[in-house]
Design an enzyme around this catalytic site. Sequence first.
Site, PDB file in Angstrom:
ATOM      1  N   ALA A  59       0.832  -1.203   0.000  1.00  0.00           N
ATOM      2  CA  ALA A  59       0.000   0.000   0.000  1.00  0.00           C
ATOM      3  C   ALA A  59       0.868   1.256   0.000  1.00  0.00           C
ATOM      4  O   ALA A  59       0.544   2.241  -0.677  1.00  0.00           O
ATOM      5  CB  ALA A  59      -0.944  -0.018   1.201  1.00  0.00           C
ATOM      6  N   ALA A  62       2.134   1.783  -3.484  1.00  0.00           N
ATOM      7  CA  ALA A  62       1.043   2.279  -4.330  1.00  0.00           C
ATOM      8  C   ALA A  62       0.747   3.746  -4.049  1.00  0.00           C
ATOM      9  O   ALA A  62       0.619   4.556  -4.979  1.00  0.00           O
ATOM     10  CB  ALA A  62      -0.209   1.432  -4.121  1.00  0.00           C
ATOM     11  N   GLU A  63       0.650   4.115  -2.774  1.00  0.00           N
ATOM     12  CA  GLU A  63       0.346   5.507  -2.443  1.00  0.00           C
ATOM     13  C   GLU A  63       1.493   6.425  -2.837  1.00  0.00           C
ATOM     14  O   GLU A  63       1.271   7.551  -3.278  1.00  0.00           O
ATOM     15  CB  GLU A  63       0.004   5.675  -0.962  1.00  0.00           C
ATOM     16  CG  GLU A  63      -0.369   7.092  -0.629  1.00  0.00           C
ATOM     17  CD  GLU A  63      -1.528   7.231   0.333  1.00  0.00           C
ATOM     18  OE1 GLU A  63      -1.896   8.382   0.595  1.00  0.00           O
ATOM     19  OE2 GLU A  63      -2.058   6.220   0.810  1.00  0.00           O
ATOM     20  N   THR A  64       2.713   5.950  -2.700  1.00  0.00           N
ATOM     21  CA  THR A  64       3.875   6.732  -3.126  1.00  0.00           C
ATOM     22  C   THR A  64       3.795   7.037  -4.616  1.00  0.00           C
ATOM     23  O   THR A  64       3.965   8.189  -5.043  1.00  0.00           O
ATOM     24  CB  THR A  64       5.175   5.968  -2.803  1.00  0.00           C
ATOM     25  OG1 THR A  64       5.274   5.809  -1.381  1.00  0.00           O
ATOM     26  CG2 THR A  64       6.398   6.686  -3.334  1.00  0.00           C
TER      27      THR A  64
END
Length: 137
Positions: A59, A62-64
């Site tokens: 996660a 992905a958020e990065t």
Amino acid sequence: MIWKRHLTLDELNATSQNTLVAHLGIVYTRLGDDVLEAEMPVDARTHQPFGLLHGGASAALAETLGSMAGYLMTRDGQCVVGTELNATHHRAISQGKVRGVCLPLHLGRQNQSWEITLFDEQGRRCCTCRLGTAVMG
């Protein structure tokens, strides 16, 4: 090219110094016309207690990617913040690297949606994520 900000991979990677991104070993590897990619090691930093890639590390990758892609779509005086992250885990990884590929789903003036797909070193999909961001400023 869709990007409104023009940074090199070296400049993108320099933004990660002294952050969670650097601690996890995330490195941006490709900035294409409409795609941003990064790699993250699967090792003690990113394992859960049973020796597999931690879902939270997936996660974070992905958020990065989605947040940086969102930032690249803003103009001076604007930034983006994450509003929603969804991750579906398909396959476990215990070692090597995971590669994230981020593509736009929706690029509005006030919000964006990004699809981030994570692959193992054999090119097999191991996680599919969607990140929503709000454009501020």
